[in-house]
Design a protein around this motif. Structure first.
Motif, PDB file in Angstrom:
ATOM      1  N   GLY A  54      55.187  -7.424  19.235  1.00 61.62           N
ATOM      2  CA  GLY A  54      56.493  -7.133  18.624  1.00 61.62           C
ATOM      3  C   GLY A  54      57.295  -6.022  19.014  1.00 61.62           C
ATOM      4  N   ASP A  55      56.795  -5.324  20.093  1.00 58.68           N
ATOM      5  CA  ASP A  55      57.459  -4.396  20.786  1.00 58.68           C
ATOM      6  C   ASP A  55      57.590  -4.535  22.342  1.00 58.68           C
ATOM      7  N   ARG A  56      56.573  -4.401  23.010  1.00 59.10           N
ATOM      8  CA  ARG A  56      56.781  -4.753  24.573  1.00 59.10           C
ATOM      9  C   ARG A  56      56.581  -6.266  24.816  1.00 59.10           C
ATOM     10  N   ILE A  57      55.984  -7.025  23.773  1.00 55.83           N
ATOM     11  CA  ILE A  57      56.025  -8.528  23.871  1.00 55.83           C
ATOM     12  C   ILE A  57      56.310  -8.931  22.442  1.00 55.83           C
ATOM     13  N   ALA A  58      57.117  -9.963  22.620  1.00 51.78           N
ATOM     14  CA  ALA A  58      57.457 -10.539  21.272  1.00 51.78           C
ATOM     15  C   ALA A  58      57.620 -11.785  21.228  1.00 51.78           C
ATOM     16  N   GLY A 100      46.217 -17.411  21.957  1.00 52.79           N
ATOM     17  CA  GLY A 100      44.988 -16.884  22.819  1.00 52.79           C
ATOM     18  C   GLY A 100      45.341 -15.390  23.483  1.00 52.79           C
ATOM     19  N   LEU A 101      46.302 -15.613  24.257  1.00 47.43           N
ATOM     20  CA  LEU A 101      46.531 -14.288  24.949  1.00 47.43           C
ATOM     21  C   LEU A 101      47.065 -13.146  24.185  1.00 47.43           C
ATOM     22  N   LEU A 102      47.754 -13.468  22.966  1.00 46.44           N
ATOM     23  CA  LEU A 102      48.053 -12.477  22.154  1.00 46.44           C
ATOM     24  C   LEU A 102      47.011 -11.794  21.121  1.00 46.44           C
ATOM     25  N   GLY A 103      45.935 -12.434  20.924  1.00 47.14           N
ATOM     26  CA  GLY A 103      44.950 -12.328  19.978  1.00 47.14           C
ATOM     27  C   GLY A 103      45.288 -12.677  18.560  1.00 47.14           C
ATOM     28  N   LEU A 104      45.989 -13.887  18.741  1.00 43.84           N
ATOM     29  CA  LEU A 104      46.578 -14.391  17.093  1.00 43.84           C
ATOM     30  C   LEU A 104      45.938 -15.751  16.846  1.00 43.84           C
ATOM     31  N   LEU A 105      44.669 -16.091  17.363  1.00 45.62           N
ATOM     32  CA  LEU A 105      43.948 -17.313  17.199  1.00 45.62           C
ATOM     33  C   LEU A 105      43.325 -17.060  15.522  1.00 45.62           C
ATOM     34  N   ALA A 106      42.955 -18.295  15.101  1.00 45.23           N
ATOM     35  CA  ALA A 106      42.184 -18.305  13.980  1.00 45.23           C
ATOM     36  C   ALA A 106      41.039 -17.786  13.942  1.00 45.23           C
ATOM     37  N   ARG A 133      63.413  -6.122   5.006  1.00 42.27           N
ATOM     38  CA  ARG A 133      62.254  -5.401   5.130  1.00 42.27           C
ATOM     39  C   ARG A 133      61.408  -5.979   6.244  1.00 42.27           C
ATOM     40  N   GLN A 134      61.529  -7.275   6.506  1.00 39.46           N
ATOM     41  CA  GLN A 134      60.852  -7.899   7.502  1.00 39.46           C
ATOM     42  C   GLN A 134      61.376  -7.534   8.932  1.00 39.46           C
ATOM     43  N   MET A 135      62.769  -7.381   9.120  1.00 44.19           N
ATOM     44  CA  MET A 135      62.902  -7.318  10.271  1.00 44.19           C
ATOM     45  C   MET A 135      63.193  -5.684  10.549  1.00 44.19           C
ATOM     46  N   THR A 136      63.383  -4.687   9.617  1.00 43.99           N
ATOM     47  CA  THR A 136      63.278  -3.606   9.876  1.00 43.99           C
ATOM     48  C   THR A 136      61.881  -2.578  10.067  1.00 43.99           C
ATOM     49  N   GLU A 137      60.993  -3.365   9.570  1.00 37.67           N
ATOM     50  CA  GLU A 137      59.686  -2.849   9.665  1.00 37.67           C
ATOM     51  C   GLU A 137      59.287  -2.439  11.106  1.00 37.67           C
ATOM     52  N   ALA A 138      59.437  -3.494  11.851  1.00 35.99           N
ATOM     53  CA  ALA A 138      58.982  -3.204  13.308  1.00 35.99           C
ATOM     54  C   ALA A 138      59.725  -2.202  14.137  1.00 35.99           C
ATOM     55  N   LEU A 145      64.181 -15.219  12.576  1.00 34.71           N
ATOM     56  CA  LEU A 145      62.950 -15.131  13.709  1.00 34.71           C
ATOM     57  C   LEU A 145      63.611 -14.616  14.896  1.00 34.71           C
ATOM     58  N   ILE A 146      64.591 -15.525  15.376  1.00 36.08           N
ATOM     59  CA  ILE A 146      65.078 -15.272  16.939  1.00 36.08           C
ATOM     60  C   ILE A 146      65.720 -13.782  16.902  1.00 36.08           C
ATOM     61  N   ALA A 147      66.400 -13.402  15.903  1.00 37.28           N
ATOM     62  CA  ALA A 147      67.303 -12.116  15.775  1.00 37.28           C
ATOM     63  C   ALA A 147      66.156 -11.044  15.570  1.00 37.28           C
ATOM     64  N   ALA A 148      65.236 -11.296  14.839  1.00 30.39           N
ATOM     65  CA  ALA A 148      63.946 -10.163  14.925  1.00 30.39           C
ATOM     66  C   ALA A 148      63.364  -9.944  16.047  1.00 30.39           C
ATOM     67  N   ALA A 149      63.052 -10.885  16.920  1.00 36.04           N
ATOM     68  CA  ALA A 149      62.413 -10.757  18.206  1.00 36.04           C
ATOM     69  C   ALA A 149      63.409 -10.151  19.027  1.00 36.04           C
ATOM     70  N   LEU A 150      64.922 -10.791  19.278  1.00 30.03           N
ATOM     71  CA  LEU A 150      65.693 -10.041  20.009  1.00 30.03           C
ATOM     72  C   LEU A 150      66.005  -8.792  19.936  1.00 30.03           C
ATOM     73  N   MET A 151      66.148  -8.324  18.858  1.00 30.45           N
ATOM     74  CA  MET A 151      66.596  -6.862  18.508  1.00 30.45           C
ATOM     75  C   MET A 151      65.665  -6.081  19.125  1.00 30.45           C
ATOM     76  N   MET A 152      64.307  -6.152  19.301  1.00 29.58           N
ATOM     77  CA  MET A 152      63.422  -5.403  19.708  1.00 29.58           C
ATOM     78  C   MET A 152      63.425  -4.914  21.209  1.00 29.58           C
ATOM     79  N   GLU A 153      64.296  -5.966  21.960  1.00 31.77           N
ATOM     80  CA  GLU A 153      64.566  -6.046  23.504  1.00 31.77           C
ATOM     81  C   GLU A 153      63.125  -5.757  24.246  1.00 31.77           C
ATOM     82  N   PRO A 154      62.176  -6.764  23.897  1.00 31.74           N
ATOM     83  CA  PRO A 154      60.941  -6.763  24.766  1.00 31.74           C
ATOM     84  C   PRO A 154      60.774  -6.939  26.045  1.00 31.74           C
ATOM     85  N   ASP A 155      59.798  -6.417  26.792  1.00 28.53           N
ATOM     86  CA  ASP A 155      59.664  -7.123  28.324  1.00 28.53           C
ATOM     87  C   ASP A 155      59.569  -8.445  28.330  1.00 28.53           C
TER      88      ASP A 155
END
Length: 337
Positions: free
Chosen positions: A88-92, A53-59, A110-115, A163-173
């Motif tokens: 995907g940037d400030r919040i992952a 809900g807080l991320l705007g990802l509801l159905a 492709r899925q990791m480098t896109e962000a 999935l964990i690697a993709a989130a961590l490499m963005m170094e989000p807040d």
């Protein structure tokens, strides 16, 4: 100012020919830079829907109301394009199910480098190298070769590590982790927890952890919010919660944990019954039908979430049961405080 501040967040879903059903009721919490908050509860308690809900990802038939401010900006008021610049940037987020979170038609590269290319404006070559390094950090063997593979060529545990690697490499807040270690063996789980602690301590990344695993909460979290049937039932520091739970549901969750100091052959205690279905809640405490200590008014009056002083801690709980003079929950038959 808190890095992430959520106030009175509710989530409801519209239903055809039926009244809407609310699955999250007026949840509030805050998260400081470098802080760690664990949200715990059984399946169906509203943990994942809170963060969706807080991320705007509801159905499409879901709607979130209230406030969810990231550095003062209300995420719930943002247009999709503005939200996409933040997610995907400030919040992952590390999603719970790697099978549905990774696109089967795109390579892992492709899925990791896109962000990275979208948010950091780096070259494809630089993005690829950083993605390989991220995969190596989560112990993906032969990462430089495997990055060109498709998700179906990875095991379930390795997909989770992607999935964990993709989130961590963005170094989000803010990093939201929904059951991040469910599909991992114990050794890899320990390595991932060490990575999360490193990000938290060295970069000041705030972590919001959704989990069933109270051991992970004890290891990583500063504070804990316990949810049941879409509501907060207890909030406390992790230390205070484990030392002295003040809600019968929290007592039940902790009582179900295996203990090394338990007498030999002693069975694990369980919470009887099942969580209620959303939209099928009575007027009182939703946990009352499963609570051996329930009072008569527990079945007719919803207990408010109120602050409780148990020196040196201040915490909150939603329960009609009285607390003893020493700060412990006054136990009744079936409740082991």
């Amino acid at each position: 100012m808190a890095l992430l501040e959520v106030q009175d967040l509710s989530v409801r879903f519209e239903r055809r020919d039926e009244p809407p059903v609310t699955v999250v009721h007026d949840v509030s919490f805050s998260l400081e830079a470098g802080g760690t908050l664990g949200i715990v509860g059984e399946s169906g308690s509203g943990k994942s829907q809170t963060v969706m809900g807080l991320l705007g990802l509801l159905a499409s038939h879901g709607r979130a109301t209230g406030h969810a401010r990231l550095r003062g900006e209300n995420l719930l008021d943002m247009k999709p394009r503005a939200l996409n610049r933040i997610r995907g940037d400030r919040i992952a987020m590390i999603f719970q199910d790697p099978m549905t979170s990774l696109n089967p038609f795109l390579t892992v590269e492709r899925q990791m480098t896109e962000a990275l290319q979208l948010h950091r404006r780096v070259t494809r070559r630089t993005a690829r190298q950083r993605a390989i390094e991220a995969l190596e950090r989560v112990r993906i063997p032969d990462a430089a070769r495997r990055i060109a593979m498709y998700p179906h060529e990875f095991s379930g545990g390795m997909r989770q590590r992607v999935l964990i690697a993709a989130a961590l490499m963005m170094e989000p807040d803010v990093l939201i982790a929904d059951e991040p270690t469910t599909a991992l063996d114990v050794t890899v789980q320990a390595q991932i927890m060490a990575l999360l602690r490193e990000m938290n301590r060295e970069r000041g990344t705030a972590i919001l952890l959704i989990t069933h695993d109270m051991g992970v909460v004890a290891e990583l979290c500063d504070d804990v919010m316990v949810m049941y049937a879409g509501r907060e039932v207890e909030k406390a520091s992790a230390r205070a919660l484990f030392e002295q739970p003040l809600h019968p549901y929290t007592v039940g969750l902790l009582g179900a944990l295996p203990r090394l100091d338990a007498p030999g052959g002693a069975p694990l205690r369980t919470i009887p019954g099942n969580p209620p279905m959303p939209g099928n809640l009575g007027p009182g405490c939703a946990f009352a039908p499963r609570c051996a200590a329930a009072l008569e008014r527990c079945r007719t009056q919803m207990p408010p979430l109120e602050s409780v002083a148990t020196p040196p801690h201040t915490r909150a709980r939603a329960c009609h049961l009285p607390i003893r003079h020493d700060g412990a929950l006054r136990a009744a038959p079936g409740v082991h405080a």
